[in-house]
Scaffold this motif. Structure first.
Motif, PDB file in Angstrom:
ATOM      1  N   GLY A 201       9.096  -4.784  -4.177  1.00  0.00           N
ATOM      2  CA  GLY A 201       9.595  -4.079  -2.989  1.00  0.00           C
ATOM      3  C   GLY A 201       8.813  -2.807  -2.713  1.00  0.00           C
ATOM      4  N   ILE A 202       8.513  -2.052  -3.767  1.00  0.00           N
ATOM      5  CA  ILE A 202       7.757  -0.801  -3.598  1.00  0.00           C
ATOM      6  C   ILE A 202       6.326  -1.103  -3.155  1.00  0.00           C
ATOM      7  N   LEU A 203       5.670  -2.036  -3.840  1.00  0.00           N
ATOM      8  CA  LEU A 203       4.285  -2.366  -3.488  1.00  0.00           C
ATOM      9  C   LEU A 203       4.213  -2.949  -2.075  1.00  0.00           C
ATOM     10  N   SER A 204       5.223  -3.684  -1.669  1.00  0.00           N
ATOM     11  CA  SER A 204       5.277  -4.202  -0.286  1.00  0.00           C
ATOM     12  C   SER A 204       5.409  -3.059   0.712  1.00  0.00           C
ATOM     13  N   LYS A 205       6.201  -2.027   0.362  1.00  0.00           N
ATOM     14  CA  LYS A 205       6.300  -0.829   1.217  1.00  0.00           C
ATOM     15  C   LYS A 205       4.922  -0.196   1.388  1.00  0.00           C
ATOM     16  N   PHE A 206       4.201  -0.035   0.261  1.00  0.00           N
ATOM     17  CA  PHE A 206       2.845   0.538   0.335  1.00  0.00           C
ATOM     18  C   PHE A 206       1.969  -0.317   1.242  1.00  0.00           C
ATOM     19  N   LYS A 207       1.991  -1.623   1.024  1.00  0.00           N
ATOM     20  CA  LYS A 207       1.147  -2.544   1.798  1.00  0.00           C
ATOM     21  C   LYS A 207       1.426  -2.403   3.290  1.00  0.00           C
ATOM     22  N   ASP A 208       2.698  -2.435   3.672  1.00  0.00           N
ATOM     23  CA  ASP A 208       3.066  -2.316   5.091  1.00  0.00           C
ATOM     24  C   ASP A 208       2.634  -0.971   5.663  1.00  0.00           C
ATOM     25  N   ASP A 209       2.870   0.110   4.936  1.00  0.00           N
ATOM     26  CA  ASP A 209       2.515   1.436   5.417  1.00  0.00           C
ATOM     27  C   ASP A 209       0.992   1.589   5.535  1.00  0.00           C
ATOM     28  N   LEU A 210       0.265   1.072   4.552  1.00  0.00           N
ATOM     29  CA  LEU A 210      -1.198   1.149   4.607  1.00  0.00           C
ATOM     30  C   LEU A 210      -1.732   0.368   5.804  1.00  0.00           C
ATOM     31  N   GLU A 211      -1.202  -0.827   6.028  1.00  0.00           N
ATOM     32  CA  GLU A 211      -1.654  -1.626   7.168  1.00  0.00           C
ATOM     33  C   GLU A 211      -1.361  -0.925   8.483  1.00  0.00           C
ATOM     34  N   ALA A 212      -0.236  -0.238   8.570  1.00  0.00           N
ATOM     35  CA  ALA A 212       0.103   0.522   9.784  1.00  0.00           C
ATOM     36  C   ALA A 212      -0.887   1.661  10.011  1.00  0.00           C
ATOM     37  N   LYS A 213      -1.503   2.127   8.933  1.00  0.00           N
ATOM     38  CA  LYS A 213      -2.496   3.204   9.020  1.00  0.00           C
ATOM     39  C   LYS A 213      -3.925   2.666   9.120  1.00  0.00           C
ATOM     40  N   GLY A 214      -4.091   1.345   9.206  1.00  0.00           N
ATOM     41  CA  GLY A 214      -5.422   0.746   9.285  1.00  0.00           C
ATOM     42  C   GLY A 214      -6.108   0.626   7.927  1.00  0.00           C
ATOM     43  N   LEU A 215      -5.317   0.694   6.846  1.00  0.00           N
ATOM     44  CA  LEU A 215      -5.855   0.601   5.491  1.00  0.00           C
ATOM     45  C   LEU A 215      -5.271  -0.638   4.823  1.00  0.00           C
ATOM     46  N   SER A 216      -5.604  -0.835   3.547  1.00  0.00           N
ATOM     47  CA  SER A 216      -5.073  -1.999   2.829  1.00  0.00           C
ATOM     48  C   SER A 216      -4.873  -1.660   1.353  1.00  0.00           C
ATOM     49  N   MET A 217      -4.284  -2.591   0.636  1.00  0.00           N
ATOM     50  CA  MET A 217      -4.059  -2.402  -0.799  1.00  0.00           C
ATOM     51  C   MET A 217      -5.383  -2.284  -1.555  1.00  0.00           C
ATOM     52  N   SER A 218      -6.474  -2.760  -0.979  1.00  0.00           N
ATOM     53  CA  SER A 218      -7.774  -2.623  -1.636  1.00  0.00           C
ATOM     54  C   SER A 218      -8.277  -1.182  -1.605  1.00  0.00           C
ATOM     55  N   ASP A 219      -7.597  -0.312  -0.848  1.00  0.00           N
ATOM     56  CA  ASP A 219      -7.945   1.106  -0.821  1.00  0.00           C
ATOM     57  C   ASP A 219      -7.201   1.915  -1.894  1.00  0.00           C
ATOM     58  N   VAL A 220      -6.254   1.273  -2.581  1.00  0.00           N
ATOM     59  CA  VAL A 220      -5.498   1.949  -3.647  1.00  0.00           C
ATOM     60  C   VAL A 220      -6.406   2.070  -4.871  1.00  0.00           C
ATOM     61  N   THR A 221      -6.522   3.289  -5.393  1.00  0.00           N
ATOM     62  CA  THR A 221      -7.395   3.497  -6.555  1.00  0.00           C
ATOM     63  C   THR A 221      -6.635   3.864  -7.819  1.00  0.00           C
ATOM     64  N   TYR A 222      -5.416   4.412  -7.682  1.00  0.00           N
ATOM     65  CA  TYR A 222      -4.678   4.850  -8.861  1.00  0.00           C
ATOM     66  C   TYR A 222      -3.184   4.687  -8.638  1.00  0.00           C
ATOM     67  N   LEU A 223      -2.493   4.225  -9.668  1.00  0.00           N
ATOM     68  CA  LEU A 223      -1.031   4.113  -9.639  1.00  0.00           C
ATOM     69  C   LEU A 223      -0.452   4.820 -10.854  1.00  0.00           C
ATOM     70  N   ARG A 224       0.611   5.571 -10.634  1.00  0.00           N
ATOM     71  CA  ARG A 224       1.382   6.163 -11.737  1.00  0.00           C
ATOM     72  C   ARG A 224       2.777   5.576 -11.616  1.00  0.00           C
ATOM     73  N   VAL A 225       3.239   4.951 -12.709  1.00  0.00           N
ATOM     74  CA  VAL A 225       4.467   4.169 -12.670  1.00  0.00           C
ATOM     75  C   VAL A 225       5.452   4.685 -13.710  1.00  0.00           C
ATOM     76  N   TYR A 226       6.703   4.861 -13.297  1.00  0.00           N
ATOM     77  CA  TYR A 226       7.766   5.293 -14.193  1.00  0.00           C
ATOM     78  C   TYR A 226       8.777   4.151 -14.294  1.00  0.00           C
ATOM     79  N   ILE A 227       9.092   3.738 -15.517  1.00  0.00           N
ATOM     80  CA  ILE A 227      10.013   2.625 -15.731  1.00  0.00           C
ATOM     81  C   ILE A 227      11.153   3.072 -16.648  1.00  0.00           C
ATOM     82  N   THR A 228      12.378   2.752 -16.229  1.00  0.00           N
ATOM     83  CA  THR A 228      13.556   3.111 -17.029  1.00  0.00           C
ATOM     84  C   THR A 228      14.027   1.896 -17.831  1.00  0.00           C
ATOM     85  N   PRO A 229      14.854   2.134 -18.841  1.00  0.00           N
ATOM     86  CA  PRO A 229      15.413   1.010 -19.606  1.00  0.00           C
ATOM     87  C   PRO A 229      16.273   0.109 -18.711  1.00  0.00           C
ATOM     88  N   ASP A 230      16.150  -1.174 -18.915  1.00  0.00           N
ATOM     89  CA  ASP A 230      16.904  -2.165 -18.155  1.00  0.00           C
ATOM     90  C   ASP A 230      18.051  -2.669 -19.026  1.00  0.00           C
TER      91      ASP A 230
END
Length: 177
Positions: free
Chosen positions: A91-120
């Motif tokens: 869901g989060i990565l899809s948000k990025f993808k949609d927002d980037l496409e709206a800006k004329g960019l794409s997921m191939s322009d992503v260079t760095y990700l910082r991810v926080y994960i909690t216990p499930d």
């Protein structure tokens, strides 16, 4: 004595080969650092890059901590409301993808990700790293998008909303138009 000479000769040949190999590698990395293109470094067998060189003539777009979209506001459990770690990450990565496409960019322009994960709670109260890795593999290092971002994945105790199992920050670099 002959054995000693052969050993010394073999060592010299191997040593010279290694030096030549390291020199060639260092030379190609140095050239990449001076390039006018974004360069990703790292092992070909890894799904992520160990580092990324971004030339000065690129722009940067940074996404602050982005959280998963609500799937069902009437859901009785966190899984029903937001999904498991993999679903939330998609869901989060899809948000990025949609927002980037709206800006004329794409997921191939992503260079760095910082991810926080909690216990499930449904995974023995441990972070579901594999769920995150599965989601990442749907967006990066694919035939459609061969980019392998540099990335940090950090296990944390909690996020602002206890239903959220993952939060992602992204850095995007793109050529000025």
């Amino acid at each position: 004595m002959k054995k000693k000479v052969k050993t010394i000769a073999a060592s010299a040949i191997i040593g010279t080969s290694l030096i030549a190999c390291f020199s060639a590698s260092a030379g190609s990395e140095e050239a990449a650092l001076k390039s006018n293109k974004i360069t990703f470094f790292g092992s070909a067998s890894s799904s992520i890059s160990s580092s990324v060189a971004v030339p000065h003539n690129y722009h940067t777009l940074s996404y602050s901590g982005t959280v998963p979209p609500l799937l069902n506001k009437d859901g009785k459990t966190a899984y029903e409301r937001y999904g498991d770690t993999e679903t939330q990450a998609i869901g989060i990565l899809s948000k990025f993808k949609d927002d980037l496409e709206a800006k004329g960019l794409s997921m191939s322009d992503v260079t760095y990700l910082r991810v926080y994960i909690t216990p499930d709670p449904n995974k023995g109260n441990k972070q579901d790293y594999q769920g995150w890795f599965n989601a990442y593999a749907k967006f990066f290092n694919t035939k459609e998008n061969p980019v392998k971002t540099a990335r940090s994945t950090v296990g944390v105790d909690s996020l602002v909303n206890s239903d959220w199992l993952i939060e992602i920050e992204a850095e995007v670099n793109y050529k000025g138009k």
